[in-house]
Design a protein around this motif. Sequence first.
Motif, PDB file in Angstrom:
ATOM      1  N   LEU A  19       0.844  -1.203   0.000  1.00 55.90           N
ATOM      2  CA  LEU A  19       0.000   0.000   0.000  1.00 55.90           C
ATOM      3  C   LEU A  19       0.881   1.255   0.000  1.00 55.90           C
ATOM      4  CD1 LEU A  19      -2.570   1.589   0.099  1.00 55.90           C
ATOM      5  CD2 LEU A  19      -2.784   1.073   2.527  1.00 55.90           C
ATOM      6  N   LYS A  20       1.920   1.205   0.785  1.00 52.68           N
ATOM      7  CA  LYS A  20       2.834   2.351   0.844  1.00 52.68           C
ATOM      8  C   LYS A  20       3.413   2.648  -0.543  1.00 52.68           C
ATOM      9  CE  LYS A  20       5.224   3.945   4.824  1.00 52.68           C
ATOM     10  NZ  LYS A  20       5.778   3.560   6.107  1.00 52.68           N
ATOM     11  N   ARG A  73       0.825   4.333  -2.752  1.00 54.05           N
ATOM     12  CA  ARG A  73       0.686   5.749  -2.380  1.00 54.05           C
ATOM     13  C   ARG A  73       1.891   6.547  -2.883  1.00 54.05           C
ATOM     14  NH1 ARG A  73      -4.478   6.385  -1.894  1.00 54.05           N
ATOM     15  NH2 ARG A  73      -5.435   6.002   0.130  1.00 54.05           N
ATOM     16  N   LYS A  74       3.073   5.981  -2.737  1.00 58.85           N
ATOM     17  CA  LYS A  74       4.293   6.681  -3.156  1.00 58.85           C
ATOM     18  C   LYS A  74       4.300   6.924  -4.668  1.00 58.85           C
ATOM     19  CE  LYS A  74       9.164   6.537  -2.060  1.00 58.85           C
ATOM     20  NZ  LYS A  74      10.281   5.607  -1.893  1.00 58.85           N
ATOM     21  N   ASP A 121      -3.906   8.248  -5.322  1.00 56.94           N
ATOM     22  CA  ASP A 121      -4.481   8.972  -4.180  1.00 56.94           C
ATOM     23  C   ASP A 121      -5.966   8.697  -3.992  1.00 56.94           C
ATOM     24  OD1 ASP A 121      -5.513  10.256  -6.321  1.00 56.94           O
ATOM     25  OD2 ASP A 121      -4.776  12.263  -5.817  1.00 56.94           O
ATOM     26  N   CYS A 122      -6.453   7.618  -4.602  1.00 54.69           N
ATOM     27  CA  CYS A 122      -7.874   7.268  -4.465  1.00 54.69           C
ATOM     28  C   CYS A 122      -8.141   6.674  -3.084  1.00 54.69           C
ATOM     29  CB  CYS A 122      -8.238   6.236  -5.532  1.00 54.69           C
ATOM     30  SG  CYS A 122      -7.382   4.678  -5.290  1.00 54.69           S
ATOM     31  N   ILE A 162      -8.667   3.879  -0.519  1.00 53.58           N
ATOM     32  CA  ILE A 162      -8.216   2.480  -0.434  1.00 53.58           C
ATOM     33  C   ILE A 162      -8.931   1.825   0.738  1.00 53.58           C
ATOM     34  CG2 ILE A 162      -6.298   0.869  -0.140  1.00 53.58           C
ATOM     35  CD1 ILE A 162      -5.616   2.306  -2.591  1.00 53.58           C
ATOM     36  N   GLY A 207      -1.447   4.675   4.674  1.00 51.29           N
ATOM     37  CA  GLY A 207      -2.372   5.507   3.898  1.00 51.29           C
ATOM     38  C   GLY A 207      -3.705   4.869   3.566  1.00 51.29           C
ATOM     39  N   THR A 223      -7.680   4.325   3.666  1.00 52.38           N
ATOM     40  CA  THR A 223      -8.820   5.234   3.837  1.00 52.38           C
ATOM     41  C   THR A 223      -9.883   4.591   4.730  1.00 52.38           C
ATOM     42  OG1 THR A 223      -8.431   5.777   1.514  1.00 52.38           O
ATOM     43  CG2 THR A 223     -10.402   6.694   2.531  1.00 52.38           C
TER      44      THR A 223
END
Length: 224
Positions: free
Chosen positions: A52-53, A56-57, A61-62, A64, A84, A86
Amino acid sequence: MEPWIAPSILAADFTRLGAEVNEVLAAGADIIHFDVMDNHYVPNLSIGPLVLKSLRKSGIDCGIDVHLMVKPVERLIVDFLDAGATIISVHPETTEHLHRTLNLIREGGAQPGVVFNPATPLALLAEVIELVDLVLIMSVNPGFGGQSFIESSIQKLNAAREMIDASARDIRLEVDGGIKTTNIGRVAAAGADTFVAGSAIFESDDYAQTIREMRAALTDATAT
Ligand code: DX5
Ligand code: ZN
């Protein structure tokens, strides 16, 4: 509530995961469903917070939607908050203190969800409904993609929908397992508003076409 389609990346090509996520988002997905399995709570092993990281990196940016199928669950929640997530959903069977665990997710800045297996009594929802933003009804036994939809999930969705409506809280009702273009309408009619689909999307030739067909079935189901 606007219906959401949540492709499960369990069925994606992991050699090109970032591209797969971007493609399915471009094809119309609303959020990404991220299945975490530990070969202990469920008999399979999938992906963890590092993945996941990385997503995001890479700029994804949706929303998750992290579905934790791990026991014990508490420590990994902290890692997924940091990575990160959601939404973070947990199975009651994976924690000694569900109430505390749901609070931990909220305090960490994510939206808490509670998950019901086919054999988990829905009655437990009454005890935690004030704490959750999402209720996830499993329509297969957790652990694998590509299984067949369990019909009794329809009754469970109806019952969950009644409880959510009675609570007057803003809670999503998600369904996970065996969702296809052919049954998504029935599942929506039973009250679901958030639809996880793994193999139905990632094993199709055209993600956008499959998601369009799902939305058309949802429109028909809610129009009648
Ligand atoms: C099963 C997972 C599901 C799975 C769904 O334990 O929680 O999210 O990926 O896959 P399909 O849509 O193929 O049934
Ligand atoms: Zn899942």
